[in-house]
Write a protein that holds these residues in place. Structure first.
Motif, PDB file in Angstrom:
ATOM      1  N   PHE A  52     -37.682  -9.302 -61.414  1.00  0.00           N
ATOM      2  CA  PHE A  52     -37.474  -8.955 -59.702  1.00  0.00           C
ATOM      3  C   PHE A  52     -39.220  -8.115 -59.802  1.00  0.00           C
ATOM      4  O   PHE A  52     -39.414  -8.576 -58.391  1.00  0.00           O
TER       5      PHE A  52
ATOM      6  N   GLY B 162     -40.190  -2.797 -53.503  1.00  0.00           N
ATOM      7  CA  GLY B 162     -40.245  -3.915 -54.924  1.00  0.00           C
ATOM      8  C   GLY B 162     -38.733  -4.743 -53.932  1.00  0.00           C
ATOM      9  O   GLY B 162     -38.143  -5.392 -54.341  1.00  0.00           O
ATOM     10  N   LEU B 163     -38.043  -3.346 -52.490  1.00  0.00           N
ATOM     11  CA  LEU B 163     -37.567  -4.252 -51.997  1.00  0.00           C
ATOM     12  C   LEU B 163     -37.870  -5.147 -51.221  1.00  0.00           C
ATOM     13  O   LEU B 163     -36.747  -5.589 -50.039  1.00  0.00           O
ATOM     14  N   ARG B 164     -39.126  -5.247 -50.378  1.00  0.00           N
ATOM     15  CA  ARG B 164     -40.257  -6.475 -49.526  1.00  0.00           C
ATOM     16  C   ARG B 164     -40.112  -5.719 -48.653  1.00  0.00           C
ATOM     17  O   ARG B 164     -39.502  -6.954 -47.539  1.00  0.00           O
TER      18      ARG B 164
ATOM     19  N   LEU C  21     -25.670  -6.343 -52.239  1.00  0.00           N
ATOM     20  CA  LEU C  21     -26.157  -4.764 -52.746  1.00  0.00           C
ATOM     21  C   LEU C  21     -27.814  -5.002 -52.948  1.00  0.00           C
ATOM     22  O   LEU C  21     -28.256  -5.580 -53.341  1.00  0.00           O
TER      23      LEU C  21
ATOM     24  N   TYR D 211     -33.079  -8.050 -66.295  1.00  0.00           N
ATOM     25  CA  TYR D 211     -34.113  -8.002 -64.182  1.00  0.00           C
ATOM     26  C   TYR D 211     -35.293  -7.597 -63.370  1.00  0.00           C
ATOM     27  O   TYR D 211     -35.834  -8.059 -62.808  1.00  0.00           O
TER      28      TYR D 211
ATOM     29  N   TRP E  38     -37.852 -14.894 -62.735  1.00  0.00           N
ATOM     30  CA  TRP E  38     -37.969 -14.814 -61.533  1.00  0.00           C
ATOM     31  C   TRP E  38     -38.078 -15.745 -60.147  1.00  0.00           C
ATOM     32  O   TRP E  38     -38.482 -15.112 -58.935  1.00  0.00           O
TER      33      TRP E  38
ATOM     34  N   ASP F 140     -27.447 -17.905 -69.332  1.00  0.00           N
ATOM     35  CA  ASP F 140     -26.637 -18.094 -67.522  1.00  0.00           C
ATOM     36  C   ASP F 140     -28.508 -16.923 -66.757  1.00  0.00           C
ATOM     37  O   ASP F 140     -27.945 -17.221 -65.762  1.00  0.00           O
ATOM     38  N   LEU F 141     -28.943 -16.128 -67.358  1.00  0.00           N
ATOM     39  CA  LEU F 141     -29.410 -15.461 -66.347  1.00  0.00           C
ATOM     40  C   LEU F 141     -30.906 -15.919 -65.362  1.00  0.00           C
ATOM     41  O   LEU F 141     -31.594 -17.688 -66.572  1.00  0.00           O
ATOM     42  N   LYS F 142     -31.278 -15.855 -64.690  1.00  0.00           N
ATOM     43  CA  LYS F 142     -32.125 -16.453 -63.630  1.00  0.00           C
ATOM     44  C   LYS F 142     -33.226 -16.261 -63.943  1.00  0.00           C
ATOM     45  O   LYS F 142     -33.328 -15.498 -64.169  1.00  0.00           O
TER      46      LYS F 142
ATOM     47  N   LEU G 200     -34.891 -15.977 -57.737  1.00  0.00           N
ATOM     48  CA  LEU G 200     -34.327 -14.505 -57.431  1.00  0.00           C
ATOM     49  C   LEU G 200     -34.612 -14.215 -55.601  1.00  0.00           C
ATOM     50  O   LEU G 200     -35.777 -15.429 -55.280  1.00  0.00           O
ATOM     51  N   PRO G 201     -33.789 -13.955 -55.647  1.00  0.00           N
ATOM     52  CA  PRO G 201     -34.102 -13.522 -53.641  1.00  0.00           C
ATOM     53  C   PRO G 201     -35.040 -12.241 -53.024  1.00  0.00           C
ATOM     54  O   PRO G 201     -35.286 -11.960 -54.372  1.00  0.00           O
ATOM     55  N   CYS G 202     -35.612 -12.375 -52.204  1.00  0.00           N
ATOM     56  CA  CYS G 202     -37.020 -12.065 -51.742  1.00  0.00           C
ATOM     57  C   CYS G 202     -36.418 -10.654 -51.787  1.00  0.00           C
ATOM     58  O   CYS G 202     -35.993 -10.122 -50.900  1.00  0.00           O
ATOM     59  N   GLY G 203     -36.371  -9.198 -52.733  1.00  0.00           N
ATOM     60  CA  GLY G 203     -36.553  -8.106 -52.861  1.00  0.00           C
ATOM     61  C   GLY G 203     -35.556  -7.762 -53.304  1.00  0.00           C
ATOM     62  O   GLY G 203     -35.157  -8.818 -53.871  1.00  0.00           O
ATOM     63  N   ALA G 204     -35.451  -6.682 -54.085  1.00  0.00           N
ATOM     64  CA  ALA G 204     -34.396  -6.133 -55.334  1.00  0.00           C
ATOM     65  C   ALA G 204     -32.843  -6.718 -54.859  1.00  0.00           C
ATOM     66  O   ALA G 204     -32.562  -5.041 -54.002  1.00  0.00           O
ATOM     67  N   ILE G 205     -32.619  -7.621 -53.401  1.00  0.00           N
ATOM     68  CA  ILE G 205     -30.933  -7.265 -53.484  1.00  0.00           C
ATOM     69  C   ILE G 205     -29.786  -8.351 -54.425  1.00  0.00           C
ATOM     70  O   ILE G 205     -30.822  -9.358 -55.051  1.00  0.00           O
ATOM     71  N   ILE G 206     -28.721  -7.973 -54.801  1.00  0.00           N
ATOM     72  CA  ILE G 206     -27.839  -8.938 -55.776  1.00  0.00           C
ATOM     73  C   ILE G 206     -26.710  -9.645 -54.363  1.00  0.00           C
ATOM     74  O   ILE G 206     -26.185  -8.305 -53.382  1.00  0.00           O
TER      75      ILE G 206
END
Ligand code: SF4
Ligand code: SF4
Lengths: 384, 96
Positions: free
Chosen positions: A217, A95-97, A204, A213, B7, B3-5, B10-16
């Protein structure tokens, strides 16, 4: 340089040439030697790797995730129960790729306890978002591991490279080792997409995402795997151009005018090769399709290739205990569904827990496929 | 929700990357135990600051100034890592 190496030795040697930033590992049969030999390289100063000895495979993968999230080229090695213990962490890396690369010496899962080859471990990790490569020979394992690093980083996906436990991990074969500097130059430095320790770009990592989300993702992760195949093929082509050894996503062996072919993964392809030769000598129109890449599943290529034949025997070295067919069969059948000229598909399960699988067994499967014989939904080869 | 993005954004990987999202999520609401900090006992080693998973240890000029209860989720890690001899943080039950 021509070397005699067991599968484990070759995988450790590839890791030395890759020179990862971090290796965090815990030993398990039959992959123990990979880590053991690699730790000698660390001790002897032949690599720059930070070696982290942890207390379990779960911790090993957790440490790998932390390392990769900090922008380090990261590897470990494991097998069987070890991969099973990593299971939770595998999904997090996926999931974090994070492009973590793991050679595994594929082995059965308990119970009953058995330390020998089959593909239960990797196939049970099928849905964790890792690329999966299966190898027929020691040299193919060595090459695949080096390629996997580049593929993983290019696709931002973690990768498993499977060599069959004992059959490859402990058997010595001739390999033509590549020049170490050339390997390191070819790989180049790792450039992560993001880095947890980058103070100029605070992020984060691994947040809680709820109904807002999580799905998004996941969808983007699925796209990462969906679009990985051409990148995997590019790396294979680049490897061939640089080192002169070429691999496809799948390999066709004597398939030109074949009516019946066997499709399989791993070391048993060697037995099947012999069986194909034997039947060809007697005029049998048979061939073999060796699948090297299980994830990303090359479903379009499978469809294009397999619809040329009348019968395809799909050999699974694992069973998903679903009361139906083997896991590879399921995926092949799904790939072929709705295609014109669908071949007849036969399901075979073989070699669980290292059960002997000989060229004779392979030949019998080909003969059956040639005759279009389908005695049962699934045939369990070699079981008493 | 507008305002939700999607898919694709989104950036690659579960990051914020948008730290505002982190600030909006007041994890203090999860708390059942509350850390109580003693300024007198504290030796400002800042070990708790290193370990706190919610960045709730407030520090100014190298000195701990308190705990941000808007985000402190009451995990008790700060109390556990505070040097035994110092024992500057106690976890107490949240009560109305
Ligand atoms: S209880 Fe947990 S969240 Fe709260 S300040 Fe201590 S470490 Fe941070
Ligand atoms: S760990 Fe204890 S002594 Fe150290 S800064 Fe935190 S509260 Fe103070």
């Amino acid at each position: 340089m021509i070397l005699a190496k067991t599968g484990n030795e070759a995988m450790a040697y590839a890791m030395k040439q890759i020179n990862p930033d971090v290796v965090a590992a815990y030993p398990i049969t039959p992959s123990t030697e990979i880590v053991q030999i690699f730790s000698n390289y660390v001790h002897d100063g032949l690599v720059d790797t930070e070696f982290v000895a942890v207390e379990s495979e779960h911790s090993a993968m957790a440490a790998c995730i932390g390392s990769a999230a900090s922008g380090c080229r990261t590897m470990t090695a494991t097998a069987s129960q070890g991969l099973a213990l990593m299971h939770e962490m595998l999904f997090i890396a996926g999931g974090l790729r994070l492009p973590i690369v793991v050679p595994i010496a594929s082995r059965s899962l308990s119970s009953p306890l058995n330390i020998h080859a089959d593909h239960s471990d990797s196939l049970a990790s099928r849905d964790s978002g890792w690329m999966q490569f299966f190898c027929e020979t020691v040299e193919e394992g060595y090459d695949s591991l080096i390629m996997a690093v580049k593929m993983a980083e290019k696709c931002s996906l973690p990768a498993i490279v499977s060599i069959d436990g004992f059959i490859l991990s402990h058997c010595m074969e001739r390999i033509e080792a590549l020049d170490e500097q050339k390997v390191r130059d070819w790989l180049g430095p790792y450039k992560p997409n993001w880095n947890l320790l980058d103070l100029d770009r605070p992020i984060l990592v691994g947040p809680a995402t709820l109904q807002d989300y999580y799905y998004e993702f996941k969808r983007s992760q699925i796209e990462g795997m969906r679009t990985a195949l051409p990148k995997v093929q590019e790396v294979m082509a680049d490897f061939e151009k640089t080192f002169g050894r070429g691999y496809g996503v799948l390999e066709e062996y004597r398939c030109e005018d074949a009516e019946a072919v066997a499709l399989l993964m791993g070391s048993a392809s060697g037995d099947m090769r012999q069986a194909v030769d034997r039947l060809r000598e007697q005029g049998g129109k048979v061939g073999m399709v060796k699948l090297r890449v299980f994830r990303p599943l090359p479903h379009e290529l499978l469809r294009k290739t397999l619809t040329r034949f009348k019968t395809v025997a799909v050999l699974d070295r694992a069973d998903s205990v679903n009361s139906f067919v083997g896991p590879l069969y399921n995926e092949v059948a799904a790939s072929l569904y709705g295609a014109e000229n669908q071949p007849e598909l036969l399901s075979y399960v073989f070699g669980l827990g290292g059960k002997e699988f000989s060229p004779d067994d392979a030949a019998r499967i080909l003969e059956g496929a040639l005759a279009g014989r389908k005695d049962e939904t699934v045939t369990y080869v070699g079981v008493r | 929700m507008a305002d939700l993005k999607s898919w694709k954004e989104l950036p690659c990987g579960a990051i914020i990357e948008d730290m505002k999202a982190v600030l909006d999520n007041k994890t203090g609401a999860w708390r059942s135990m509350r850390p109580v900090w003693s300024e007198e006992k504290c030796i400002n080693c800042l070990v708790c600051w290193v370990y706190c998973p919610e960045a709730s240890i407030k520090v100014e000029d190298g000195k701990m100034t308190g705990i941000d209860l808007d985000y402190c989720k009451g995990c008790g890690i700060c109390a556990a890592v505070c040097p035994k001899k110092v024992h500057a943080i106690d976890m107490v039950k949240e009560e109305k």
